[in-house]
Write an enzyme that holds these catalytic residues in place. Structure first.
Site, mmCIF file in Angstrom:
data_model
loop_
_atom_site.group_PDB
_atom_site.id
_atom_site.type_symbol
_atom_site.label_atom_id
_atom_site.label_comp_id
_atom_site.label_asym_id
_atom_site.label_seq_id
_atom_site.Cartn_x
_atom_site.Cartn_y
_atom_site.Cartn_z
ATOM 1 N N ALA A 193 -1.429 2.341 -2.124
ATOM 2 C CA ALA A 193 -0.393 2.109 -1.112
ATOM 3 C C ALA A 193 -0.930 1.218 0.014
ATOM 4 O O ALA A 193 -0.214 0.375 0.545
ATOM 5 C CB ALA A 193 0.107 3.432 -0.548
ATOM 6 N N ARG A 211 8.998 -1.290 2.463
ATOM 7 C CA ARG A 211 8.215 -1.333 3.698
ATOM 8 C C ARG A 211 8.732 -2.273 4.775
ATOM 9 O O ARG A 211 8.149 -2.397 5.825
ATOM 10 C CB ARG A 211 6.745 -1.614 3.389
ATOM 11 C CG ARG A 211 5.903 -0.584 4.105
ATOM 12 C CD ARG A 211 4.458 -0.718 3.924
ATOM 13 N NE ARG A 211 3.829 -0.357 5.170
ATOM 14 C CZ ARG A 211 3.382 -1.212 6.050
ATOM 15 N NH1 ARG A 211 3.444 -2.499 5.804
ATOM 16 N NH2 ARG A 211 2.849 -0.801 7.165
ATOM 17 N N HIS A 220 -6.770 -0.723 2.215
ATOM 18 C CA HIS A 220 -6.829 -1.840 3.168
ATOM 19 C C HIS A 220 -8.159 -2.571 3.004
ATOM 20 O O HIS A 220 -8.211 -3.798 2.946
ATOM 21 C CB HIS A 220 -6.751 -1.351 4.622
ATOM 22 C CG HIS A 220 -5.531 -0.550 4.959
ATOM 23 N ND1 HIS A 220 -5.565 0.496 5.831
ATOM 24 C CD2 HIS A 220 -4.253 -0.642 4.543
ATOM 25 C CE1 HIS A 220 -4.356 1.009 5.960
ATOM 26 N NE2 HIS A 220 -3.539 0.342 5.170
ATOM 27 N N CYS A 270 -2.078 6.730 -0.609
ATOM 28 C CA CYS A 270 -3.284 6.480 -1.396
ATOM 29 C C CYS A 270 -3.790 5.061 -1.211
ATOM 30 O O CYS A 270 -3.146 4.227 -0.584
ATOM 31 C CB CYS A 270 -2.977 6.725 -2.862
ATOM 32 S SG CYS A 270 -1.691 5.620 -3.467
HETATM 33 S S1 SF4 Z 1 0.311 -0.172 11.996
HETATM 34 FE FE1 SF4 Z 1 -1.340 -0.442 10.549
HETATM 35 S S2 SF4 Z 1 -1.880 1.513 9.923
HETATM 36 FE FE2 SF4 Z 1 0.081 1.655 10.858
HETATM 37 S S3 SF4 Z 1 1.506 1.558 9.232
HETATM 38 FE FE3 SF4 Z 1 1.132 -0.431 10.003
HETATM 39 S S4 SF4 Z 1 -0.400 -1.260 8.752
HETATM 40 FE FE4 SF4 Z 1 -0.393 0.838 8.491
#
Ligand code: SF4
Ligand code: SF4
Lengths: 462, 537
Positions: B58, B89, B187, B55
């Site tokens: 995120a 992450r 983003h 979402c």
């Molecule tokens: S490369 Fe870009 S789009 Fe892909 S997971 Fe990473 S931040 Fe997200």
């Protein structure tokens, strides 16, 4: 590591969380739903929640966790999610062909007030297929509440009392535990020669074997027929008050199946209690093999007690698990000094509950005073530890940061464990599980003793 | 097996009619004889479909803001959203001042029922007060989750009041999960506010060293950013800021001093790149530090841009010495990988970037796609003017940067710029389609059903994806590698990263564990004889 956490404890009144020790309802509901055979959990809300819940469950179990979502966008948030849910129901049955679709709500759909049961009623569901739902707003309770709510939905939608006389059969609600634990509980009951229905039952679902083929619906899970039949059982055992007592109560109201609420059978006392309840309710002798197992466990406990006795420990995690672990470490002669759960329910005067009371009662009996808190966070736990350090920290993976910051041996138990494997296959319940716990506790403490020993004190036999 | 339109249609035919009509537009087979091949992207996922998408929240807090280490990130909402984006992450960060590194903290207002009913602003205010008292950060972000927008909490007003009270910047992000159709919306929201309120607020007028650059769209997963920085520093670049892996608020404030912006992940940050060009006159260059050739090409393009003899010599020297070091090792792994096939589906840029590395290892990509890309990520930036904005994207505020009269400066002359543009991807990205082989498949927002069907049909040797389908794929007996988290390995960027990736992938192919899937009794008939003293009769 966690260098920004001060030792001085200042009162925090906001009610916000720093490093939480709980998460939200839907993940518990999703997990419970996986415990129905051929069921696809469905998250009614925006897809982000579903994605997060699948991600976290997958990391814990290292197995596929399938679930669909209503994919809300701003429009659906404004106009309500009826259309999305109806489309979902159609698509899910057409494309993924489950027998059951188990819907839970998210914060979003709860806030806008979607009436899921009416939507389901007007949706067109094929003959022989079933849609059930649970309301799981995350601004109430925790993931444990969500597990309980979805298990309640199984009762309210499916369970039926169809016989004039109850069957000699027991329902077991295992609570939010691993499939390995569910298997072990089933083994105990089976070895007493008692008919049983466990629900939900995720064994065989999130620990399914590798065969080279992906099965969307693996063999495990409680069948709809079985859930229906729970209404005909003589007794329900709700293992773990927080995750299991509500569905057991509901089953009693709905189908007149009396319920016994027991602790999650972690450690010797709680396992004894489970077996005694079964023995007394069904007039069965405890089989020799279980008596031998128990004897082995006691043998191990007495053989090793000096490794544990008097060692201080901090325990955190989900309330039913923490209660069980606390009771067990007390029976080993250890001293719990900080005990915390993130799930609310149980500050001493609240009607909801009992976590703090339960723990305090055990501690008082043992003559121990400790910090005990429900609805707490790991920031609080860390500050407690800074002020009163412990010999061992027990909890889920998130504890590793505190363990490193304070250089404390750390033992992983509970949900989620994201940085170790195999845990979900092996039980911590029953006598066998207790043996495993002792192995884990002593390995953790003795590895540490070895690590810290001076050369001249380094010993072959410990 | 050769993929063709008929086979694709067979797969689609299994869908209900409406779903089929929709999904058809999100899939094509690359045909270079066609001048353009349009794909539908950045549109809603169909309700009930098992998707990998996340979402807006995120994308905003989880991807862009989360890695900024010296800010406290407060999530305003019920507990779950904050919890899941906590340390999951792998955007590593280290700091000289450990008391200003909040990367391992998760702060949530943990909204309760009463907050939903009566509003959560007071609670949020109190949480900010506590955060200031306990952590004393230099700045704070507030991220909204689904219920916040619905109940109408005015986070902006809370932020403003808190700024006045505490004297630090408090940024509020309306990134409720239902905005847009995926992480992508988040983003954009994060980009807008970083540009509007942070970048350019630093005091520096000029970078303190030669060849200053910003590294945009690099999140330091598994230490990728550190490997790239190592190479850039060795050549002689000055890295002003990295956005946002191991990022720092202090550094981002001075991002305007760079002479060139490098864009690694195009999707998540192209907005900032463009705005920096408008506001300060700093061009951006599309780079790719995944793969040996990608890294070399990116470095050479940078050297062309700066057009400095010493820098160019140093670039070549570093390339030569790195190659001499890594090539023999890489070659070893290549022997294991050669001739294999891959599916490459993930995120919004890796689905493209990693294909280079695969092909260097002799692995052909049969299918690729993105989870939350837009058409330009597939078809190239030229199509941007033709992209229709639908209702879901219209809700994302579009921030328009304006020229900063004081600081705007052309870094290279317009003529030089044109000349460079002919040689290097300055302000340009051609999209994934450009690099893919004829006959390969491109799928937007690949879902579970299609994953299974395409695997059955094409039987790839490896599938790179995320955690949610990793084990699905492995259950099918196929090696699977997470490209969001790198399966907790890495770095995979730069020269060292290429070797590490080759090693990990080879491990996946060579592991004896795959050989045990079929039990021996499945392949052998039950022997009719009996065991005698001599053995089996
Ligand atoms: S490369 Fe870009 S789009 Fe892909 S997971 Fe990473 S931040 Fe997200
Ligand atoms: S919006 Fe609610 S249900 Fe969704 S992740 Fe956040 S807390 Fe959980």
């Amino acid at each position: 590591m966690l260098d920004c956490t001060p030792k001085e404890i200042t009162e925090r009144k906001s009610g916000g969380m720093i490093n939480p020790a709980k998460t939200c309802q839907p993940i518990g509901a999703m997990y419970a739903a996986l415990g129905i055979h051929k069921c696809l959990p469905h998250s009614h809300g925006s897809q982000g929640c579903c994605s997060y819940h699948r991600m976290h469950l997958t990391r814990h179990f290292r197995d596929p966790v399938m679930a669909s979502t209503s994919c809300f966008t701003e429009g659906s948030s404004v106009f309500g999610g009826g259309a999305n849910l109806k489309a979902s129901i159609q698509n899910v049955f057409h494309i993924y062909k489950p027998d059951v679709m188990a819907i839970h709500t998210t914060c979003l759909t709860e806030t806008i007030g979607d009436d899921v049961s009416s939507i389901i009623k007007t949706a067109d569901v094929a003959e022989g297929k079933l849609v059930i739902h649970a309301n799981t707003p995350s601004y109430v309770g925790s993931h444990i509440t969500g597990f309980s709510n979805m298990t309640k939905a199984m009762v309210s939608y499916i369970a039926e009392s169809t016989l004039p006389v109850k069957k000699e059969q027991v329902n077991i609600i295992p609570g939010f535990v691993n499939p390995g634990d569910m298997r072990e509980i089933k083994r105990l009951v089976k070895s007493m020669d008692i008919e049983y229905i466990m629900f939900p039952d995720t064994s065989g679902v999130v620990d399914s074997p590798m065969t080279g083929e992906f099965e969307m619906y693996p063999e495990g899970g409680t069948t709809v027929e079985q859930i229906k039949d729970t209404g005909n059982s003589q007794l329900t055992l709700a293992l773990g008050r927080f995750a299991s007592s509500d569905p057991a109560d509901l089953l009693n109201k709905q189908c007149e199946v009396p319920a016994a609420v027991l602790k999650t059978p972690i450690g010797i006392k709680a396992t004894d209690a489970l077996l005694m309840t079964l023995r007394n309710s069904f007039a069965r002798e405890i089989p020799k093999e279980l008596e031998i197992e128990r004897g082995q466990l006691v043998d191990i406990m007495t053989d090793t007690h000096f490794h544990f006795h008097g060692k201080t420990v901090a325990i955190f995690g989900d309330p039913d698990i923490v209660t069980g672990i606390t009771e067990f470490v007390l029976s080993l002669g250890m001293v719990p000094v900080h005990v915390l759960t993130g799930t609310p329910g149980g500050s001493s005067n609240s009607a909801a509950g009992s976590f703090e009371d339960d723990i305090n009662e055990m501690l008082t009996t043992a003559g121990i005073t400790a910090n005990v808190k429900s609805a707490g966070d790991l920031f609080t736990l860390h500050q407690w530890i800074k002020n009163q350090p412990v010999d061992l920290l027990i909890g889920n993976t998130y504890g590793k940061y505190i363990a490193r910051a304070e250089d404390i041996p750390f033992m992983r138990v509970g949900f989620p464990i994201l940085d170790r494997s195999v845990h979900s296959y092996l039980p911590i319940v029953g006598y066998q599980g207790a043996m495993r716990l002792i192995e884990m506790i002593s390995n953790t403490l003795l590895d540490r003793a070895d690590r810290d020993a001076k050369d001249e004190d380094f010993e072959l036999v410990m | 097996m050769e993929m063709n339109e008929a086979k694709l249609q067979e797969i689609l035919d299994q869908y209900p009619a409406k779903v089929q009509k929709n999904r058809k537009k999100h899939i094509f087979i690359k045909r270079s004889e066609l001048e353009s091949q349009q794909i539908e992207a950045n549109t809603r996922t169909i309700p009930g479909i098992i998707t990998n998408r996340g979402c807006a929240y995120a994308g905003c807090k989880g991807v862009v803001l989360g890695p900024i280490k010296d800010m406290v990130h407060i999530v305003h909402g019920p507990i779950g959203c904050g919890y899941y984006a906590w340390n999951t992450r792998r955007n590593k960060a280290k700091s000289d001042d450990p008391k200003q590194n909040f990367i391992n903290y998760c702060i949530s207002t943990d909204m309760q029922e009463s907050d939903i009913v009566f509003g959560g602003e007071k609670k949020l205010t109190k949480v900010i007060d506590e955060v200031m008292e306990i952590f004393k950060p230099k700045a704070i972000t507030l991220s909204a989750t689904c219920p916040v927008g619905l109940i109408g909490d005015d986070m902006g007003a809370v932020a403003k009041a808190a700024e006045a009270k505490h004297g630090v910047q408090v940024l509020s992000f309306s990134c409720e999960g239902y905005k847009g159709v995926s992480q992508s919306a988040g983003h954009h929201i994060a980009n807008n506010i970083l540009m509007e309120k942070v970048i350019g607020t630093g005091e520096q007028e000029e970078a303190p060293a030669k060849f200053p650059i910003n590294l945009l769209g690099e999140y330091n997963i598994g230490g990728d950013g550190w490997e790239v920085e190592r190479i850039l520093k060795e050549i002689g670049y000055h890295v002003v800021s990295v956005m946002t892996g191991d990022g720092s608020y202090e550094a981002i404030k001075n991002a305007h001093t760079a002479e060139l912006n490098l864009v690694q992940c195009h999707r998540s940050i192209n907005y900032i790149a463009e705005m920096l060009e408008t506001k300060y006159g700093t061009p951006w260059l599309k780079v790719n530090f995944i793969g040996i050739q990608g890294t070399i090409e990116s470095l050479r393009n940078m050297a062309l841009y700066f057009d400095d003899k010493e820098l160019t010599l140093k670039t070549e020297a570093v390339i030569a010495s790195e190659l001499a070091r890594i090539e023999p090792v890489f070659e070893q792994y290549k022997k294991i990988c050669e001739g294999k096939t891959a599916f490459c589906f993930v995120g919004g840029s890796r689905g493209h970037h990693f294909q280079n590395l695969f092909s260097e290892l002799g692995i052909e990509t049969l299918l690729a796609g993105y989870e939350f890309a837009h058409r330009d990520d597939y078809e190239g930036r030229d199509v941007i003017p033709t992209i229709k904005t639908d209702a879901d994207s219209k809700n994302i505020p579009h921030y328009t940067a304006e020229v900063d009269e004081k600081r705007f400066r052309l870094k290279v002359s317009p003529e030089k710029l044109e000349e460079l543009k002919a040689k290097i991807p300055l302000g340009q990205y051609n999209g994934m389609r450009f690099d893919m082989k004829d006959g390969s498949i491109i799928v937007d927002d690949l879902n579970h059903f299609e994953t299974e069907e395409f695997i059955k049909l094409l039987k790839p040797d490896i599938f790179t994806s995320g955690i949610k389908d990793k084990y699905v794929i492995q259950k099918m007996g196929i090696n699977s590698k997470q490209l969001h988290s790198y399966d907790y390995s890495g770095p995979y960027a730069g020269f060292n990263g290429a070797v590490k990736f080759a090693e990990d992938i080879s491990m996946g192919f060579a592991s004896p564990t795959w050989n045990f899937i079929t039990p021996p009794w499945k392949n052998q008939p039950l022997l009719e004889g009996s065991v005698t003293e001599e053995g089996v009769a």
